[in-house]
Design a protein around this motif. Structure first.
Motif, PDB file in Angstrom:
ATOM      1  N   UNK A   1       0.823  -1.201   0.000  1.00 33.43           N
ATOM      2  CA  UNK A   1       0.000   0.000   0.000  1.00 33.43           C
ATOM      3  C   UNK A   1       0.861   1.255   0.000  1.00 33.43           C
ATOM      4  N   UNK A   2       1.945   1.221   0.778  1.00 32.63           N
ATOM      5  CA  UNK A   2       2.839   2.377   0.860  1.00 32.63           C
ATOM      6  C   UNK A   2       3.474   2.671  -0.489  1.00 32.63           C
ATOM      7  N   UNK A   3       3.968   1.642  -1.165  1.00 30.95           N
ATOM      8  CA  UNK A   3       4.663   1.850  -2.428  1.00 30.95           C
ATOM      9  C   UNK A   3       3.728   2.329  -3.533  1.00 30.95           C
ATOM     10  N   UNK A   4       2.451   1.974  -3.445  1.00 30.74           N
ATOM     11  CA  UNK A   4       1.487   2.451  -4.439  1.00 30.74           C
ATOM     12  C   UNK A   4       1.319   3.961  -4.372  1.00 30.74           C
ATOM     13  N   UNK A   5       1.410   4.501  -3.160  1.00 32.08           N
ATOM     14  CA  UNK A   5       1.116   5.911  -2.948  1.00 32.08           C
ATOM     15  C   UNK A   5       2.361   6.766  -2.752  1.00 32.08           C
ATOM     16  N   UNK A   6       3.526   6.128  -2.586  1.00 32.30           N
ATOM     17  CA  UNK A   6       4.725   6.857  -2.175  1.00 32.30           C
ATOM     18  C   UNK A   6       5.251   7.805  -3.239  1.00 32.30           C
ATOM     19  N   UNK A   7       5.550   9.034  -2.800  1.00 33.84           N
ATOM     20  CA  UNK A   7       6.149  10.030  -3.679  1.00 33.84           C
ATOM     21  C   UNK A   7       7.538  10.454  -3.202  1.00 33.84           C
ATOM     22  N   UNK A   8       7.965   9.918  -2.081  1.00 31.98           N
ATOM     23  CA  UNK A   8       9.269  10.270  -1.506  1.00 31.98           C
ATOM     24  C   UNK A   8      10.268   9.167  -1.843  1.00 31.98           C
ATOM     25  N   UNK A   9      11.253   9.448  -2.696  1.00 28.71           N
ATOM     26  CA  UNK A   9      12.211   8.407  -3.078  1.00 28.71           C
ATOM     27  C   UNK A   9      13.041   7.895  -1.907  1.00 28.71           C
TER      28      UNK A   9
END
Length: 222
Positions: free
Chosen positions: A120-128
């Motif tokens: 779920x985190x990786x689907x929404x993550x915008x911070x590299x």
């Protein structure tokens, strides 16, 4: 991908290896941060991106100088060089139902929960940097406070990073789950013994309905 390959352990679970790979793929997709992103407008990105960082060395250190909050006795957890140090941590004052585990051990019991959270985190993550942490972290810590559990003592998490004369970067990872109507205070301290070091720390907080979490972050020390 040499940095990730160096961390791959043949004894590491397949679930963990897949999570690392997904984290790296997400980092490559997002690319290095730029000033165009609001989150990085005021950071000196060049000082970070142009530094040839190394993973912190694992070697014997004198840890007698550590300073803990007096009120946290029996609820102290050390993350040293980016890895949860079980031997130097103490959970003796906590109720038996509270679960404190190295992240690699928690995967055996809570693997589905953690995997769903990562996906779920990786689907929404915008911070590299968050994606990079998933790919390159060493041993994280897993903390579970069951529903209706009220902790009288604060949990003190101390992150200590020693550079030993090198430019180092650590990737501490903290997974914290708080059940419904539970109450807990967290003290977070980050201490650097080398000004050329960086700490890319990621907290995953999952707080259920009616729970109360008081997070106190102390000043960084150099």
């Amino acid at each position: 991908t040499s940095a990730m390959e160096q961390l791959l352990n043949p004894e590491e679970s397949e679930l963990f290896a897949r999570a690392r790979k997904k984290g790296w793929e997400c980092f490559e997709k997002l690319g290095p941060p730029t000033r165009k992103s609001e989150a990085f407008q005021y950071l000196k990105l060049s000082a970070i991106l142009n530094n040839n960082y190394k993973h912190p060395l694992h070697q014997e250190s004198d840890l007698s100088h550590l300073t803990w909050a007096p009120e946290s006795e029996g609820a102290r957890f050390l993350i040293h060089q980016g890895s949860y140090n079980v031997e130097k941590s103490d959970s003796s004052s906590l109720p038996s139902q509270v679960v404190i585990l190295p992240l690699s051990s928690a995967l055996k019991t809570y693997g589905t929960l953690l995997n769903n959270q990562w996906n779920q985190t990786l689907k929404e993550e915008q911070d590299p940097f968050v994606a990079l942490n998933l790919a390159l972290h060493r041993e994280g810590i897993f903390i579970y406070i069951p529903p209706k559990t009220v902790l009288e003592r604060p949990l003190h998490i101390l992150q200590l990073l020693e550079g030993h004369g090198l430019s180092t970067i650590a990737f501490p990872r903290i997974h914290f789950f708080v059940g419904a109507h539970a109450e807990v205070t967290l003290l977070s301290t980050q201490k650097f013994l080398n000004q050329n070091s960086a700490n890319n720390s990621v907290w995953h907080l999952a707080i259920e309905e009616g729970a109360h979490v008081n997070l106190i972050q102390e000043a960084w020390e150099a």
